[in-house]
Design an enzyme around this catalytic site. Structure first.
Site, PDB file in Angstrom:
ATOM      1  N   SER A 136       0.771  -1.036   0.141  1.00 16.16           N
ATOM      2  CA  SER A 136       0.010  -0.126   0.018  1.00 16.16           C
ATOM      3  C   SER A 136       0.955   1.151  -0.133  1.00 16.16           C
ATOM      4  O   SER A 136       1.822   1.258  -0.895  1.00 16.16           O
ATOM      5  CB  SER A 136      -0.942  -0.192   1.246  1.00 16.16           C
ATOM      6  OG  SER A 136      -1.773   0.890   1.204  1.00 16.16           O
ATOM      7  N   ASP A 185      -5.841  -3.326  -2.358  1.00 23.10           N
ATOM      8  CA  ASP A 185      -4.728  -3.130  -1.414  1.00 23.10           C
ATOM      9  C   ASP A 185      -3.927  -4.377  -0.925  1.00 23.10           C
ATOM     10  O   ASP A 185      -4.636  -5.237  -0.416  1.00 23.10           O
ATOM     11  CB  ASP A 185      -5.187  -2.085  -0.207  1.00 23.10           C
ATOM     12  CG  ASP A 185      -4.563  -1.429   0.601  1.00 23.10           C
ATOM     13  OD1 ASP A 185      -3.462  -2.107   0.813  1.00 23.10           O
ATOM     14  OD2 ASP A 185      -4.769  -0.445   0.603  1.00 23.10           O
TER      15      ASP A 185
END
Length: 324
Positions: A39, A153
């Protein structure tokens, strides 16, 4: 020479702390041989890998709420509130169209195969595509589509990807967890430019009143900016848009609800993953005062990262000497 791996974890705006951590390691002349991220850790890691961290650091020190709002390209919605093309263009400012093969430090990052619920590790090809996939917070960003596979993510499955840098060949692993609730030991911040000693002294004067005033101004500004930005859309879909505007009293909106929910989940996943794949050294800045969308709070967040890493330098050097 001992091969050192650095792991940069997920955590939204708290990821500015990664810059402070890297600066503390550089100051102590601790060389990083392998790098992994999830991320926001993928975002900072990719930029660090192509030697553009200074450019990102300069930008972070100047970012404000208005610029953040300019990155919101609304997608009504099928798979996410934000389409993400403006964010891609933003990423391109720092890493151009470079590939993994062009990084000065071997780098990998993780994303999540949304339908198969499994980890995907990027190690070749476009850095922009990999970062776009890895930062795609479900519900916020439209998932990244690659060869009929939807990716979201990386923090969902592996928020602090120690296993990835271990597989790369790292012998000593330093990991950065941005989502710890525990109080991190911090060094004095004297002499480091993120926050000067005079800044710290002035902040102590009526600090609570100042923070309250700043928060009220920020919330008011967000409401005004969002209201102006979406006037046209409100005429078309007034009920839906009204729900996106932050409540003037609480400052909460749909981004906060989704982001904080995922943050709670990532904290639990991180605890499990770090028990399975334990790093040699774990840096955990105390960042619980910052939300995952507080990108405009870069200076204090970077300072927290720097302080937490600096406090660990003696321990890191001891481990490196023992492992040599």
């Amino acid at each position: 020479m001992v091969q050192v791996g650095l792991v940069l974890g997920s955590g939204g705006a708290r990821g500015w702390a990664h810059i402070g951590v890297i600066r503390a390691l550089e100051e102590a002349e601790i060389k990083v041989d392998y790098l992994s991220g999830a991320s926001i850790g993928a975002f900072v890691g990719a930029i660090y890998g192509v030697e553009s961290l200074g450019k990102l650091e300069d930008f972070a020190n100047e970012i404000d709420v208005n610029y953040l709002l300019s990155l919101l390209d609304i997608s009504f919605p099928n798979m996410g509130l934000i389409d993400g093309e403006r964010v891609v263009n933003f990423i391109r400012k720092f890493i151009s169209d470079k590939k993994f093969e062009e990084t000065t430090i071997p780098f990998r990052c993780v994303a999540t195969n949304f339908l198969l619920k499994k980890e995907i590790v990027f190690d070749s090809g476009s850095l922009i595509d990999a970062v776009r996939a890895s930062i795609s917070i479900p519900g916020i960003f439209r998932p990244f589509k690659r060869e009929e596979v939807y990716l979201v993510d990386g923090g969902i499955v592996n928020p602090v990807p120690v296993s990835v840098v271990k597989d790369m060949g790292a012998e000593v692993i330093i990991a950065v967890n941005l989502n710890s609730d525990s109080e991190a030991e911090e060094a004095d911040s004297d002499g480091y430019p993120y926050i000067s000693q005079s800044d710290i002294s002035s902040e102590k004067i009526d600090e609570e009143s100042q923070e309250r005033q700043e928060k009220e101004q920020q919330e008011s500004g967000i409401v005004q900016n969002l209201t102006g930005r979406y006037d046209t859309l409100k005429r078309i879909l007034p009920n839906q848009i009204d729900d996106w505007i932050p409540d003037a009293k609480t400052g909460l909106n749909i981004f906060d609800v989704i982001g904080n929910s995922i943050n709670v989940m990532e904290q639990q996943v991180t605890q499990i993953q770090l028990q399975i794949n334990q790093p040699d050294l774990l840096i955990e800045p105390n960042l619980m005062d910052f939300g995952i969308f507080d990108f405009h709070q870069a200076k204090p967040i970077m300072q927290k990262g720097y302080d937490a890493a600096k406090a660990k330098i003696p321990q890191i050097k001891e481990v490196l000497e023992t492992s040599a």
